[in-house]
Write a protein that holds these residues in place. Structure first.
Motif, mmCIF file in Angstrom:
data_model
loop_
_atom_site.group_PDB
_atom_site.id
_atom_site.type_symbol
_atom_site.label_atom_id
_atom_site.label_comp_id
_atom_site.label_asym_id
_atom_site.label_seq_id
_atom_site.Cartn_x
_atom_site.Cartn_y
_atom_site.Cartn_z
ATOM 1 N N HIS A 96 0.812 -1.218 0.000
ATOM 2 C CA HIS A 96 0.000 0.000 0.000
ATOM 3 C C HIS A 96 0.846 1.269 0.000
ATOM 4 C CE1 HIS A 96 -2.654 -3.180 1.574
ATOM 5 N NE2 HIS A 96 -3.604 -2.523 0.961
ATOM 6 N N ARG A 125 -3.372 10.835 7.720
ATOM 7 C CA ARG A 125 -4.422 9.816 7.705
ATOM 8 C C ARG A 125 -4.236 8.847 6.549
ATOM 9 N NH1 ARG A 125 -10.721 11.451 7.289
ATOM 10 N NH2 ARG A 125 -10.094 11.879 5.139
ATOM 11 N N ASP A 126 -3.828 9.353 5.382
ATOM 12 C CA ASP A 126 -3.562 8.476 4.237
ATOM 13 C C ASP A 126 -2.499 7.436 4.586
ATOM 14 O OD1 ASP A 126 -5.391 9.833 2.709
ATOM 15 O OD2 ASP A 126 -3.915 10.993 1.577
ATOM 16 N N LEU A 166 -1.570 6.502 7.639
ATOM 17 C CA LEU A 166 -2.071 5.640 8.719
ATOM 18 C C LEU A 166 -2.981 4.548 8.172
ATOM 19 C CD1 LEU A 166 -2.171 5.122 11.769
ATOM 20 C CD2 LEU A 166 -4.103 6.708 11.895
ATOM 21 N N GLN A 167 -3.840 4.889 7.227
ATOM 22 C CA GLN A 167 -4.728 3.891 6.623
ATOM 23 C C GLN A 167 -3.931 2.841 5.850
ATOM 24 O OE1 GLN A 167 -7.415 6.412 4.385
ATOM 25 N NE2 GLN A 167 -8.857 6.584 6.095
ATOM 26 N N ALA A 168 -2.882 3.278 5.148
ATOM 27 C CA ALA A 168 -2.026 2.329 4.429
ATOM 28 C C ALA A 168 -1.325 1.401 5.408
ATOM 29 C CB ALA A 168 -1.002 3.090 3.587
ATOM 30 N N ASN A 175 -2.332 0.567 8.478
ATOM 31 C CA ASN A 175 -3.324 -0.356 9.036
ATOM 32 C C ASN A 175 -3.631 -1.493 8.060
ATOM 33 O OD1 ASN A 175 -3.522 1.081 11.426
ATOM 34 N ND2 ASN A 175 -5.307 2.252 10.777
ATOM 35 N N SER A 176 -3.694 -1.168 6.764
ATOM 36 C CA SER A 176 -3.974 -2.190 5.750
ATOM 37 C C SER A 176 -2.835 -3.194 5.644
ATOM 38 C CB SER A 176 -4.210 -1.525 4.389
ATOM 39 O OG SER A 176 -5.356 -0.704 4.424
ATOM 40 N N PRO A 202 -5.166 -2.260 13.373
ATOM 41 C CA PRO A 202 -5.205 -0.799 13.449
ATOM 42 C C PRO A 202 -4.524 -0.281 14.713
ATOM 43 C CG PRO A 202 -7.366 -1.690 12.874
ATOM 44 C CD PRO A 202 -6.511 -2.846 13.269
ATOM 45 N N CYS A 212 -8.075 11.162 12.192
ATOM 46 C CA CYS A 212 -7.524 9.799 12.151
ATOM 47 C C CYS A 212 -8.328 8.830 13.010
ATOM 48 C CB CYS A 212 -6.064 9.805 12.604
ATOM 49 S SG CYS A 212 -4.952 10.646 11.457
ATOM 50 N N THR A 265 -8.075 8.246 16.181
ATOM 51 C CA THR A 265 -7.233 7.512 17.127
ATOM 52 C C THR A 265 -6.670 8.463 18.164
ATOM 53 O OG1 THR A 265 -5.439 5.887 17.258
ATOM 54 C CG2 THR A 265 -5.051 7.785 15.863
#
Length: 473
Positions: free
Chosen positions: A299, A406-407, A409-411, A413-414, A419, A443, A445
């Motif tokens: 990711h 956030r972008d 962080l999401q990557a 987590n994936s 998470p 985010c 969190t």
């Protein structure tokens, strides 16, 4: 860093923190982690063309030496004996590239900084050799995509565009190094026997080190056409490398070295798999400890070495999400647009701005790094109407920092599957309470800001103080 000797504050550890905009030297009490004194010197950046960002390596060295001298003067004024300093650690801006003549000690060109994008055409030329122009072609070997960000591309550009570098590389008569290498070489003797070394964290950002063997990789060096003879020896992040040969700290061992983002990870005490930190400085850098496993991202994240605390220690790895533009945005608002007088004003301005008239800002001054890796991306400011005020633009700039985080962080987590329940933060921008709350909200969190703000320098001091043999000094 527990040690048993020293004056009224116990044994001390010095840390050189050489960043993108300034150099600092801090003195820590080894047994408590308290900062006793420090000195900071700004370092001028040169931008001779659009997208080019350089520094004079001699300015970097001079700033570091000045910081060391002034900090020692401060110790005398505080009635603290500089002889209580037992070791020196170094942390530095990563990827920034210096080529120099080891006989004269003079640089062959200005340092090309990490966020410089002059190598855009070089990236295209390199990818032309690769099937489908796949920028992840080398990732299995080095953990990194082909990008303007990393040192190998900068070295290749210098070889192609600076005749004296081209000739020196052909003759294998020059030295290459990132900033840590340049500093250690000079502090340990320079042309009179200075050590040409780097540590695994900095080497892992060059695109030339094999991420598994932790050695310079013949395939990678041949791919970029860089002779292995000009590269420094790779060492661990914590060992006695050598000794300072002159100045007020002559005779002291240099025993810790970490790239700045890895040093912040150590300073934040993220020693367990699954712990992460996000540094919000010139750029924004999130590192996630993956333990001794090399985890390759699907990711858009980087695989990097987090640290290796000793010659015989196992390396610890991390996933990293790198964002090029963070604190730079605030300076741009102040120096270019001139809509704020002081960066610290942004907190109040954003809070006083109405929610109406939503403006969005994509700060791609150097393209976009993780998770997109779009060197062709350019900044845009959307949603401007006749109702738009400077407050809306300031607010959009702060939100842009959070959206980019956030972008990443999401990557993360994936890739990791679990998470993050909390995000440790550090860096200059964390003093902005509005930004920190906005980051937590966007985010979803918990955002934890440390009481100890000097986490980057602390990490280098910890590496130095814990090196084998230092407690016996």
């Amino acid at each position: 860093m527990k040690m048993a000797v020293g004056g009224r504050f116990g044994p001390l550890i010095g840390a050189i923190d050489e960043g993108t905009s300034s150099a600092r030297f801090l003195v820590f009490a080894a047994n408590t982690g308290e900062v006793l004194t420090y000195h900071q010197v700004e370092i001028l950046q040169h931008c001779p063309r659009e997208g080019w960002v350089e520094q004079d390596p001699m300015d970097i060295l001079s700033a570091v030496r000045d910081c060391m001298d002034k900090a020692v003067d401060n110790l005398h004024k505080l009635d603290i004996d500089p002889a209580d300093i037992k070791a020196i650690g170094i942390t530095n801006q990563r990827e920034s590239t210096i080529i120099w003549d080891p006989k004269s000690g003079k640089p062959l060109n200005n340092a090309i900084l990490w966020l410089d994008v002059r190598t855009t055409d070089t990236v295209d030329q390199v990818l032309a050799q690769v099937r489908d122009h796949n920028q992840n072609y080398l990732k299995p070997l080095c953990g990194l995509p082909v990008s303007t960000y990393f040192s190998a591309l900068k070295v290749r550009w210098l070889m192609d565009n600076v005749p004296q570098v081209k000739q020196a590389m052909k003759e294998k008569s020059c030295y290459f190094g990132t900033v840590d290498t340049w500093l250690i070489w000079n502090l340990t003797g320079g042309k009179d026997g200075g050590l040409h070394i780097t540590d695994v964290t900095n080497a892992s950002r060059t695109m030339l080190m094999n991420i598994k063997t932790l050695k310079w990789d013949n395939t990678l060096c041949k791919f970029f056409g860089i002779p292995m003879e000009v590269l420094p020896d790779i060492r661990s992040s914590s060992e006695i490398y050598g000794y300072i040969t002159e100045g007020c700290l002559q005779g002291l061992p240099i025993s810790g070295c970490l790239g700045d983002q890895q040093s912040a990870l150590v300073g934040q005490m993220c020693f367990k798999k699954g712990q992460a930190k996000n540094t919000l400085g010139t750029g924004a850098f999130m590192l996630y400890n993956t333990g001794t496993a090399v985890v390759h991202s699907n990711h858009g994240l980087l695989t990097t070495v987090a640290y290796r605390m000793g010659k015989d220690a196992a390396p610890v790895y991390a996933l990293e999400g790198s964002v090029a533009i963070c604190g730079v945005i605030m300076k741009w608002l102040r120096d270019n647009l001139k809509i704020i007088d002081n960066v610290t004003d942004t907190h109040k301005i954003a809070e006083e701005t109405s929610r109406a008239g939503k403006v969005y800002f994509v700060p791609a001054f150097a393209g976009l790094y993780a998770p997109y890796w779009r060197k062709d991306a350019r900044s845009c400011l959307c949603g401007i109407t006749e109702e738009t005020t400077r407050g809306h633009i300031v607010k959009a700039a702060l939100e842009a920092v959070c959206f980019q985080t956030r972008d990443v962080l999401q990557a993360m987590n994936s890739d990791c599957g679990i998470p993050l329940t909390k995000l440790l933060v550090d860096g200059g921008m964390t003093s902005n309470n509005y930004l920190m709350q906005l980051l937590a909200d966007l985010c979803g969190t918990q955002v934890v800001r440390p009481l100890m703000t000097e986490t980057t320098a602390l990490g280098a001091a910890m590496a130095a103080g814990n090196a084998e043999g230092i407690g016996e000094q």
